[in-house]
Motif scaffolding. Structure first.
Motif: not given
Ligand code: SAM
Length: 840
Positions: A1-2, A54-59, A75-77, A91-94, A116-118
């Protein structure tokens, strides 16, 4: 996550702080912890794929919870800082690239759980956000279907929007169990919800439409657009991030003014276009040329046509009027012409004669008048209601409200029933409500020259009466319904029926009747007629005297308790001898009654003794008793009747029933007993703002509602409150009826057994052939038999397995006698049995 900025303190909640404390990178960690606590998927997983990590708390949570040497891929953007035991990449999951990278990491492995917490970049329009989220969920599901093992789990975040149900439908096609849940750490204000899909069906072929956003989130066609609304309340333009509609690439739109005249939907043009142009097209437009030359096409109209987007309501109206005029000139169909056609059709109808016209005019004036009156009356009512509210909020004194509110002693005295009655108006009132007209009304009627609007008034009155009746009926029904379900309410109602409400001082009605009596006394004999009428109007249906010593019924009952018997100064000084005598007799009768009751419950001999004792006591007690012999004789009649009924009747009179149950009453009792207050003070206290309320004619629902709050707040002392508490505690300490009955039964049975035992022992003692020792032992045996055998607890068999294996001593959670058994013991027992069998 940004890096997400925390906006507002609301985001820095306890989960945020806890995450900081525990070293998690985001508060989101607790969402996964709570989900896993509920469903327990992480402990069972060896391979987990975390999409949008990202930022990785679920990991972090996964790494902590999963068995050692598990594979976790995140994986995350956005880039994810390295986490031990976790593979991460950006990477972009799509995209296909992301899919290939995951495949590269997993090789032939399959994931047990896909998380998936995107969340796409939110913050634009809500509809767009939720749609993007739903599309991202579908993309993650697509990856999950590729990498999940059969029976695996997919956990995803979804927004509750119109796309939620289609998503759930898709999940249900692919998983055996789908549950939506919101963990406590997810903010209530957030529309996010987590869906846990368990038991992946792993179908060999998946219909591609199941994972295609276009078919899953297929939209319904838009309803017919409201063009008028668009013109007057134009939508605030949003940037079209998704591009422009096919063939609609320009923002500034222009249309020839002639088309605006010809169209059947002018509002659509006004809403969509920027300009109505008068410029001739290349091949020429005759209609436009004519329009340009028309005198109706003024400079103002031209200005309005030049920029439609800056026009207001007024200008739009102007343009529409202009269009209609021009259409008329051009000979197009207009609403007006349609109307004219209609008029022509009815043109042959005969004109109205003069009289009818006058009649109609009069009717109209009448209607106008009555509606005006109604309006005035409504305004008046509203004003009054407002004033009452203000008074309830202590913003005004009752005097401010109006004459009706002045009360019986104020200027509004003319409205008192008593005075109405004395002027013999009651009879007239009874005849009908329209019989009495005030001067004012009569004058207005005369002035109007319309006969009178009594009819319309009567109508509206009838209507009001009907409404009032309906309201009353509804209120009664409501009370009945409530009474059925509410025991408290029933008790309250019963109290009311017995006229046993809380004492709130000297009530207005009581006081009034008191005054009435005085006035009546002073009235001349000539007024006897009116007096009679007064009595008939204000007659109390309860034959018992309402007051004694200036106290209300309830107050009188209260002071008739035994507690106040010996306190002097309770009764007012003008208590005459008769009162005292009557009281003494009443006390004596009550004593007699109690002695009678006692006598009835005792044996016949005891009855006589008790009666004679009580008589002698009462004789000793006071001299008055001797003087009251006559009275006793009169009362002797009652002795013949059933004493129980007499007791009941006495209770109805609520003498024996009275008990101090409220802290207010206890305070008053204390104050009276300690001489802090006298009966004068009590009566004086009764004269408060609540005493003089004219409740006559008020509807029940109003009085009920008022009665809840509109009562004096009586002070209470700590001592009184403590005394009441103590009393209640004593009440509560008593066993409930069922327990008491069971105990009594037990006692009774015991007594019966003892009786039997005694009889048997007597027989044994009288037995001659037995020695003393034998007698003693057989009696002891009888006693032990009577006591009954003590039931022994059965032996509990405990298997020496699991935690109990090799345990010496009492196993955990086992009470009473127990026996440890194990398979070896079983075998040995069987062997023993075999051997003994053989030996035989
Ligand atoms: C709520 S955060 C995830 C938090 C994460 N579960 C944690 O525990 O730290 C959502 C994330 O989805 C990512 N995201 C959004 N669209 C995405 C995409 N198309 N591909 C990969 N990541 C994406 C964003 O960059 C953002 O970091």
């Amino acid at each position: 996550m940004g890096i997400q900025k925390k906006h507002g303190k609301g985001r820095l909640d306890k989960w945020y702080k806890l995450a900081k404390e525990k070293g998690y990178r985001a508060r989101a960690a607790f969402k996964l912890i709570q989900l896993n606590k509920k469903y327990g998927f992480l402990e069972k997983s060896k391979v987990v794929l975390d999409l949008c990590a990202a930022p990785g708390s679920w990991c972090q949570v996964a790494a902590e919870t999963m068995p050692p040497n598990s594979i976790i891929i995140g994986v995350d953007l956005s880039p994810i800082k390295p986490i031990s035991k976790v593979i991460t990449f950006q990477s972009d999951i799509t995209t296909e690239k992301c899919r290939a990278t995951i495949r590269g990491h997993l090789k032939t492995w399959k994931a047990d759980t896909v998380l998936h917490d995107g969340a796409p970049n939110v913050g634009t329009a809500w509809v767009q956000d939720s749609f993007n989220q739903a599309a991202l969920v579908l993309a993650s599901l697509k990856l999950a279907t590729e990498f999940l093992i059969e029976g695996g789990t997919f956990v995803t975040k979804v927004f509750r929007s119109k796309d939620y149900n289609p998503l759930l439908w898709v999940f249900n096609q692919l998983f055996t169990k789908v549950e939506a849940t919101k963990p406590p750490s997810s903010r209530n204000v957030s529309a996010e919800i987590f869906v846990v899909c368990r038991g992946f069906k792993a179908p060999k072929r998946i219909d591609p439409r199941l994972l295609d956003p276009r078919s899953v989130f297929e939209d319904l066609a838009d309803p017919t657009p409201n063009n008028e609304a668009k013109v007057y309340n134009p939508e605030i333009k949003k940037r079209r991030r998704e591009g422009y509609e096919e063939g609609d690439y320009i923002q500034f739109k222009e249309i020839p003014a002639s088309e605006f005249i010809q169209t059947t939907d002018p509002i659509d043009i006004l809403g969509q276009y920027n300009k109505l142009s008068f410029i001739q097209p290349k091949n020429g437009d005759v209609a436009l040329a004519a329009l340009d030359k028309l005198p109706e096409t003024t400079a103002e109209i031209r200005n309005c046509c030049a920029d439609l987007k800056v026009l207001g309501r007024k200008e739009f109206k102007l343009l529409l009027k202009w269009r209609l005029k021009v259409r008329e000139i051009f000979g197009f169909a207009t609403k007006k012409s349609a109307k004219e056609a209609l008029v022509e059709e009815v043109a042959e109808v005969e004109p109205m004669d003069e009289e009818m016209k006058i009649q109609e005019d009069l009717e109209k004036i009448k209607e106008r008048e009555s509606s005006k009156k109604k309006r005035e009356r409504r305004r008046e009512n509203e004003k009054r209601a407002k004033e009452i509210v203000r008074m309830q909020m202590n913003m005004t004194a009752p005097m401010d409200i109006g004459k009706e509110q002045d009360g019986p002693r104020g200027e509004g005295e003319i409205f008192r029933l008593k005075s109405v009655d004395k002027t013999a108006a009651m009879a007239r009132l009874a005849k009908g409500r329209m019989a009495i007209l005030t001067d004012n009304e009569a004058r207005t009627d005369r002035d109007s020259g319309l006969g009178s609007d009594q009819e319309s008034d009567a109508e509206s009155d009838e209507e009001e009466d009907r409404l009032e009746r309906e309201l009353d009926g509804m209120y009664d029904a409501y009370r009945e319904r409530k009474a059925e379900s509410d025991a408290k309410y029933r008790a309250k109602k019963a109290r009311k029926e017995h006229n046993d409400d809380e004492w709130a001082g000297v009530s207005a009605s009581e006081h009034e009747s008191d005054e009435e009596g005085l006035e009546e006394e002073s009235d001349d004999d000539d007024d006897s007629e009116t007096e009679e009428a007064g009595q008939s109007l204000l007659k109390d249906l309860d034959n018992r005297p309402e007051e004694e010593n200036g106290l209300s019924k309830r107050a009188r009952n209260f002071f008739e308790q035994d507690v106040f018997k010996d306190i002097s100064g309770l009764m007012s000084e003008d208590d005459n001898e008769d009162d005292e005598e009557a009281k003494a007799v009443a006390v004596k009768i009550s004593k007699k009654k109690s002695s009678k009751k006692e006598a009835a419950t005792e044996s016949a001999k005891q009855k006589a003794d008790a009666a004679s004792k009580s008589k002698s006591k009462s004789k000793k007690g006071s001299k008055q008793d001797e003087d009251d012999d006559d009275f006793e004789m009169v009362r002797a009649e009652e002795e013949d009747s059933d004493w129980e009924e007499a007791e009941k009747a006495a209770k109805k009179g609520s003498k024996a029933d009275i008990d101090i149950v409220t802290a207010e009453a206890m305070t008053l009792a204390h104050q009276l007993a300690s001489g802090e207050k006298s009966s004068y003070d009590v009566v004086d206290d009764g004269y408060n703002k609540h005493s003089f309320k004219d409740k006559h004619g008020m509807p029940d629902w109003f009085l009920d509602d008022e009665g809840k709050h509109d009562r004096p707040q009586k002070p209470i002392t700590k001592a009184a409150a403590d005394a009441i508490k103590e009393k209640l505690r004593a009440y509560n300490a008593r066993p409930i009826k069922k327990v008491a009955e069971a105990r009594a039964r037990k006692k009774f049975k015991q007594a019966q057994r003892l009786e039997k035992l005694k009889k048997k022992a007597d027989i044994l003692i009288q037995e001659e052939g037995l020695s003393e020792k034998d007698k003693a032992s057989s009696i002891a045996k009888l006693v032990s038999q009577a006591k009954g055998k003590k039931r022994r607890m059965p032996i509990k068999v405990v298997k020496a397995q699991g935690a109990n294996r090799g345990l010496s001593g009492r196993p955990k959670g086992v009470k009473g006698r127990y026996k440890m058994v194990d398979p070896r013991m079983k075998k040995e027992m069987r062997a023993m049995k075999r051997i003994t069998k053989k030996k035989r």
